[in-house]
Write a protein that holds these residues in place. Structure first.
Motif, PDB file in Angstrom:
ATOM      1  N   ASN A   1       2.004  -5.137   2.462  1.00 55.23           N
ATOM      2  CA  ASN A   1       1.249  -4.490   3.385  1.00 55.23           C
ATOM      3  C   ASN A   1      -0.075  -3.684   2.802  1.00 55.23           C
ATOM      4  OD1 ASN A   1       0.870  -4.188   6.577  1.00 55.23           O
ATOM      5  ND2 ASN A   1       1.021  -1.951   5.432  1.00 55.23           N
ATOM      6  N   ASN A   2       0.433  -2.885   1.707  1.00 54.48           N
ATOM      7  CA  ASN A   2      -0.672  -2.236   1.067  1.00 54.48           C
ATOM      8  C   ASN A   2      -1.760  -3.022   0.428  1.00 54.48           C
ATOM      9  OD1 ASN A   2       0.529   0.490   1.795  1.00 54.48           O
ATOM     10  ND2 ASN A   2       1.529   0.482  -0.237  1.00 54.48           N
TER      11      ASN A   2
ATOM     12  N   MET B   1      -4.190  -4.206   3.100  1.00 55.55           N
ATOM     13  CA  MET B   1      -4.821  -3.143   3.572  1.00 55.55           C
ATOM     14  C   MET B   1      -6.226  -2.995   2.402  1.00 55.55           C
ATOM     15  SD  MET B   1      -3.901  -2.767   6.550  1.00 55.55           S
ATOM     16  CE  MET B   1      -3.374  -4.248   6.805  1.00 55.55           C
TER      17      MET B   1
ATOM     18  N   ARG C   1      -8.571  -5.811   3.153  1.00 50.41           N
ATOM     19  CA  ARG C   1      -9.340  -5.479   4.163  1.00 50.41           C
ATOM     20  C   ARG C   1     -10.486  -4.362   3.931  1.00 50.41           C
ATOM     21  NH1 ARG C   1      -6.014  -4.072   9.721  1.00 50.41           N
ATOM     22  NH2 ARG C   1      -5.398  -6.270   9.351  1.00 50.41           N
ATOM     23  N   ALA C   2     -10.060  -3.390   3.221  1.00 46.98           N
ATOM     24  CA  ALA C   2     -10.796  -2.087   3.110  1.00 46.98           C
ATOM     25  C   ALA C   2     -12.229  -2.739   2.138  1.00 46.98           C
ATOM     26  CB  ALA C   2     -10.268  -1.040   2.410  1.00 46.98           C
TER      27      ALA C   2
ATOM     28  N   GLU D   1      -5.034 -11.900   5.146  1.00 49.56           N
ATOM     29  CA  GLU D   1      -5.769 -11.284   6.236  1.00 49.56           C
ATOM     30  C   GLU D   1      -5.985 -11.920   7.675  1.00 49.56           C
ATOM     31  OE1 GLU D   1      -8.033  -8.018   8.203  1.00 49.56           O
ATOM     32  OE2 GLU D   1      -6.120  -8.410   7.307  1.00 49.56           O
TER      33      GLU D   1
ATOM     34  N   TRP E   1      -3.115 -12.225  10.067  1.00 49.41           N
ATOM     35  CA  TRP E   1      -2.392 -10.765  10.279  1.00 49.41           C
ATOM     36  C   TRP E   1      -2.641 -10.416  11.573  1.00 49.41           C
ATOM     37  CZ3 TRP E   1       0.216  -9.758   6.003  1.00 49.41           C
ATOM     38  CH2 TRP E   1       1.119  -8.393   6.076  1.00 49.41           C
TER      39      TRP E   1
END
Length: 248
Positions: free
Chosen positions: A55-56, A59, A62-63, A87, A90
């Protein structure tokens, strides 16, 4: 005046910096006059041992995605191709559609996205309802892929997650491992097999498996590049990666 090499289309492609499969596979599928221009979503090759780590990772991707889009826009591509997949699945189809709209707004051009490409690819093969899925992900990622296809009206009979130990190590999975995964998820009830995870080099293996199994085996890199070509009016048929690119 047009680009001397990309005189038919320049694709801007965004992919994680750890990904070593999507670029060569896309280039192998590239028709004459079409060029692929990569921008990297910069992430560390962080070990992935469990759902929280995975999950990290998502993310982190995504960032950093929008910065990669901004970078590749400077070469003035005609369309954007997303060379990353987790992503795009998700939080289900509604979130995927929102993500695509956000990227289109930022990019200012058409966007081909893996999840949407797979759905469009499946439609080429008739009234398919039951699918199996192969991923390099941890269970949390597998659940997201299953949720997306369920939202789209498919029954996901089985998911095989390879639980790869880092984003870079996904590309180390062998063709034998992919062959075995295809055989594991295949059964008479499965009408098509989908592979997610753009760093799994499955484009060639999927084409071979499709011939022997006599059912669609759709690698996400094949589906995404096929969708990018077709949505931009490029109808060239490409051999060696299964019937999606060679017949549709």
């Amino acid at each position: 005046m047009t680009d001397s090499l990309g005189y038919r289309m320049k694709f801007g492609v965004i992919a994680p910096s750890t990904n070593t499969s999507v670029q060569p596979e896309f280039d192998d599928m590239r028709p004459v006059g079409v060029t692929n221009h990569f921008s990297r979503i910069i992430i560390p090759d962080t070990p992935v041992h469990n759902d929280e780590d995975f999950n990290n990772l998502v993310m982190g991707i995504r960032a950093a995605t929008m910065d990669a889009i901004d970078a590749v826009k400077t070469c003035s591509p005609g369309a954007m191709v997303m060379g990353m997949s987790a992503e795009t699945f998700w939080d289900g189809k509604e979130r995927a559609d929102k993500l695509q709209a956000e990227i289109m707004e930022r990019a200012g051009m058409p966007v081909a996205m893996g999840s949407d490409a797979c759905m469009n690819a499946l439609k080429c093969f008739g009234d398919i309802k039951k699918i199996a899925v192969i991923t390099p992900y941890m269970p949390v990622g597998d659940q997201q892929v299953e949720r997306y296809f369920t939202d789209c009206g498919y029954e996901v009979v089985q998911v095989k997650g390879l639980k790869c130990k880092s984003p870079m190590l996904i590309a180390h999975e062998t063709e034998k491992t992919l062959r075995d995964a295809i055989n594991e998820v295949n059964d008479p009830s499965v009408e098509a097999i989908i592979q997610a995870g753009t760093n799994l080099a499955m484009a060639r293996v999927g084409g071979i498996a499709e011939f022997w199994l006599d059912k669609p085996v759709i690698a996400i890199n094949t589906a995404t590049y096929w969708h990018a070509l077709r949505m931009n009016g490029i109808e060239d048929k490409v051999q060696g990666f299964g019937s999606l690119l060679s017949h549709y």
